[in-house]
Design an enzyme around this catalytic site. Structure first.
Site, PDB file in Angstrom:
ATOM      1  N   HIS A  17       0.835  -1.198  -0.124  1.00  0.00           N
ATOM      2  CA  HIS A  17      -0.130   0.081   0.021  1.00  0.00           C
ATOM      3  C   HIS A  17       0.830   1.178   0.157  1.00  0.00           C
ATOM      4  O   HIS A  17       1.738   1.367   0.881  1.00  0.00           O
ATOM      5  CB  HIS A  17      -0.795   0.002   1.231  1.00  0.00           C
ATOM      6  CG  HIS A  17      -1.813   0.972   1.263  1.00  0.00           C
ATOM      7  ND1 HIS A  17      -2.471   1.427   0.303  1.00  0.00           N
ATOM      8  CD2 HIS A  17      -2.271   2.058   2.538  1.00  0.00           C
ATOM      9  CE1 HIS A  17      -3.591   2.219   0.511  1.00  0.00           C
ATOM     10  NE2 HIS A  17      -3.337   2.790   1.877  1.00  0.00           N
ATOM     11  N   GLY A  21      -4.856   7.795   0.026  1.00  0.00           N
ATOM     12  CA  GLY A  21      -4.994   8.856  -0.933  1.00  0.00           C
ATOM     13  C   GLY A  21      -4.086   8.836  -2.179  1.00  0.00           C
ATOM     14  O   GLY A  21      -4.116   9.590  -3.117  1.00  0.00           O
ATOM     15  N   HIS A 135       9.039   4.495 -15.370  1.00  0.00           N
ATOM     16  CA  HIS A 135       9.561   5.866 -15.180  1.00  0.00           C
ATOM     17  C   HIS A 135      10.972   5.826 -14.571  1.00  0.00           C
ATOM     18  O   HIS A 135      11.527   6.676 -14.249  1.00  0.00           O
ATOM     19  CB  HIS A 135       8.508   6.741 -14.526  1.00  0.00           C
ATOM     20  CG  HIS A 135       7.272   7.181 -15.094  1.00  0.00           C
ATOM     21  ND1 HIS A 135       7.472   7.553 -16.516  1.00  0.00           N
ATOM     22  CD2 HIS A 135       5.943   6.841 -14.940  1.00  0.00           C
ATOM     23  CE1 HIS A 135       6.117   7.969 -17.121  1.00  0.00           C
ATOM     24  NE2 HIS A 135       5.432   7.343 -15.915  1.00  0.00           N
ATOM     25  N   ASP A 170       1.163   3.029 -22.411  1.00  0.00           N
ATOM     26  CA  ASP A 170       0.576   3.901 -21.086  1.00  0.00           C
ATOM     27  C   ASP A 170       0.317   5.357 -21.576  1.00  0.00           C
ATOM     28  O   ASP A 170       0.880   5.844 -22.809  1.00  0.00           O
ATOM     29  CB  ASP A 170       1.811   3.915 -20.193  1.00  0.00           C
ATOM     30  CG  ASP A 170       1.263   4.299 -18.791  1.00  0.00           C
ATOM     31  OD1 ASP A 170       1.215   5.291 -18.738  1.00  0.00           O
ATOM     32  OD2 ASP A 170       1.493   3.339 -17.845  1.00  0.00           O
ATOM     33  N   HIS A 172       1.284   7.628 -20.317  1.00  0.00           N
ATOM     34  CA  HIS A 172       2.423   8.519 -19.717  1.00  0.00           C
ATOM     35  C   HIS A 172       3.826   8.010 -20.584  1.00  0.00           C
ATOM     36  O   HIS A 172       3.856   6.827 -20.921  1.00  0.00           O
ATOM     37  CB  HIS A 172       2.910   8.401 -18.416  1.00  0.00           C
ATOM     38  CG  HIS A 172       1.826   9.084 -17.460  1.00  0.00           C
ATOM     39  ND1 HIS A 172       0.697   8.288 -16.933  1.00  0.00           N
ATOM     40  CD2 HIS A 172       1.515  10.379 -17.003  1.00  0.00           C
ATOM     41  CE1 HIS A 172       0.065   8.881 -16.307  1.00  0.00           C
ATOM     42  NE2 HIS A 172       0.482  10.471 -16.329  1.00  0.00           N
ATOM     43  N   ASP A 259      -3.874   3.351 -17.870  1.00  0.00           N
ATOM     44  CA  ASP A 259      -4.204   4.736 -17.805  1.00  0.00           C
ATOM     45  C   ASP A 259      -4.455   5.377 -19.036  1.00  0.00           C
ATOM     46  O   ASP A 259      -5.025   6.352 -19.229  1.00  0.00           O
ATOM     47  CB  ASP A 259      -3.173   5.455 -16.795  1.00  0.00           C
ATOM     48  CG  ASP A 259      -1.844   5.328 -17.444  1.00  0.00           C
ATOM     49  OD1 ASP A 259      -1.652   4.805 -18.717  1.00  0.00           O
ATOM     50  OD2 ASP A 259      -1.019   5.748 -16.934  1.00  0.00           O
ATOM     51  N   ARG A 265      -8.571   7.864 -13.627  1.00  0.00           N
ATOM     52  CA  ARG A 265      -8.067   8.816 -12.658  1.00  0.00           C
ATOM     53  C   ARG A 265      -7.203  10.038 -12.866  1.00  0.00           C
ATOM     54  O   ARG A 265      -7.702  10.838 -12.619  1.00  0.00           O
ATOM     55  CB  ARG A 265      -8.079   8.068 -11.086  1.00  0.00           C
ATOM     56  CG  ARG A 265      -7.979   8.890  -9.969  1.00  0.00           C
ATOM     57  CD  ARG A 265      -7.745   8.155  -8.815  1.00  0.00           C
ATOM     58  NE  ARG A 265      -7.353   8.978  -7.643  1.00  0.00           N
ATOM     59  CZ  ARG A 265      -6.937   8.265  -6.390  1.00  0.00           C
ATOM     60  NH1 ARG A 265      -6.900   7.145  -6.184  1.00  0.00           N
ATOM     61  NH2 ARG A 265      -6.684   9.309  -5.308  1.00  0.00           N
TER      62      ARG A 265
END
EC number: 3.5.1.98
Length: 428
Positions: A17, A21, A135, A170, A172, A259, A265
């Protein structure tokens, strides 16, 4: 064994985790695996609990100081690492969380084992949805990524393959992988991504083409907001076909960041799950050894849907749009389907003229390539990992009966008579 698809899954990888948030949720891997199980797709694959990558494995690409820091730092002692946190870009988007190094070891080891099995022709396709963290840089973390499992896996593939093609879908830009292989023609990187308006990571212009021996072996396809299935297909398929024809890779690594789906999101594209899957199916169609990895994806339920659908495409198994009942069934409310409408109201800003301009520039760059650069014959280095695990019992040695019996937990998945999750046990 007739099935030539290997699937790597660590049952603990979804339990890490990043913190309250934080958009990156490793739990999406548990959802994906649950759907793969309940659709029965695991029956079509060789399923492996993967190897855990060591510090030595990670240092094939990353600096020793950086990996040593990742192994030592924890939420309890991070106050003593203030300088190192800044140096290695850890904190903020790349937080210190419990089990950080263990998490990196698990997802990296799975990608590495996939590469090794491809090298030894144990499989034709290797899948690790936990990997694809594109990344991470040699000396630092970046964009939720700490260890670049892709680069480490490609380095392993290069022991046996003269040319490796890396494809990234992706949203990105795959900056960490591009940077690692920017100066070589042994790896060609192709990235389709959102570019402009300060969108992370800010790199990936179509004029970034590589340098020195790697000049023109780096291909970027910068896209604008709202691209849909049709526009994406019109670029992706001709570009990738041309790249494969020119470069003639002997192995392909495909990063399947989810994504780029609509309703993500953190994303701003409008691809459907079928449209995203079309890219995977198209690459599979070349029948070149293929390492398939995950990546981004921050609307958890849609990530699981997408990667499950793509698993079905890779094993050529049709699956129902109606989701099977599983322990995570409520995550997929209200429709409980594999292909919900994920389109948004974001306008497609990729005009026909813009797409044509990109296509022409990309094809001009491809014309500058030397066809299929060759490699001198040399001794093959030893494998980065050994299949002999000191922590596992010798399968040739007969042990006592008690070693092979264990309690059967009621909430565990079993195939056959041991399955406790009968239809009569659940109320829907």
């Amino acid at each position: 064994m007739t099935n030539r698809t290997a699937y790597f899954y660590d049952p603990d990888v979804g339990n890490f985790h990043y913190g309250a948030g934080h958009p990156m949720k490793p739990h999406r891997l548990s959802l994906t695996h649950s759907l793969v199980l309940h659709y029965g797709l695991y029956k079509k694959m060789m399923v492996f609990k993967p190897y855990k990558a060591s510090q030595h494995d990670m240092c094939r690409f990353h600096s020793e100081d950086y990996i040593d820091f990742l192994q030592k730092v924890s939420p309890n002692n991070m106050q003593g690492f203030t300088k190192s946190l800044n140096t290695f870009n850890v904190g903020g988007d790349c937080p210190v969380f419990p089990g950080l190094f263990e998490f990196c070891s698990r997802y990296t080891g799975a990608s590495l084992q996939g590469a090794t099995q491809l090298n030894h022709k144990i499989c034709d396709i290797a899948i690790n949805w936990a990997g694809g963290l594109h990344h991470a840089k040699k000396f630092e973390a970046s964009g939720f990524c700490y260890v670049n499992d892709i680069v480490i896996s490609i380095l392993e593939l290069l022991k046996y393959h003269p040319r490796v093609l890396y494809i990234d879908i992706d949203i990105h830009h795959g900056d960490g992988v591009q940077e690692a292989f920017y100066l070589t023609d042994r790896v060609m990187t192709v990235s389709f991504h959102k570019y402009g308006n300060y969108f992370f990571p800010g790199t990936g212009d179509m004029y970034e083409v590589g340098a020195e021996s790697g000049r023109y072996y780096c291909l970027n396809v910068p896209l604008r907001d709202g691209i849909d299935d049709q526009s994406y297909r019109q670029l992706f398929q001709p570009v990738i076909k041309q790249v494969v024809d020119f470069y003639q890779p002997t192995c392909i690594v495909l990063q399947c960041g989810a994504d780029s789906l609509g309703c993500d999101r953190l994303g701003c594209f409008n691809l459907s799950i079928r449209g995203h899957g079309e890219c995977v199916e198209f690459v599979k169609g070349f029948k070149i050894p293929l390492l398939v990895l995950g990546g981004g994806g921050y609307t958890v339920r849609n990530v699981a849907r997408c990667w499950t659908f793509e698993t079905s495409l890779l094993v050529e198994e049709s699956i129902s749009d109606e989701l099977p009942y599983s322990e995570y069934f409520e995550y997929f409310a209200p429709d409980f389907t594999l292909h919900p409408d994920v389109s948004t109201r974001i306008e497609n800003q990729n005009s026909r003229q813009y797409l044509e301009q990109i296509r022409q520039t990309v094809f001009e760059n491809l014309k500058m390539l030397n066809h299929a650069p060759s490699v001198q014959i040399r001794d093959v280095p030893s494998d980065l990992l050994s299949y002999e695990r000191p922590d596992e019992a010798d399968p040739e040695e007969r042990g006592s009966e008690e070693n092979f019996s264990r309690p059967e937990a009621a909430n565990e998945f079993y195939d056959g008579d041991h399955d406790h999750d009968k239809e009569s046990d659940v109320e829907i």
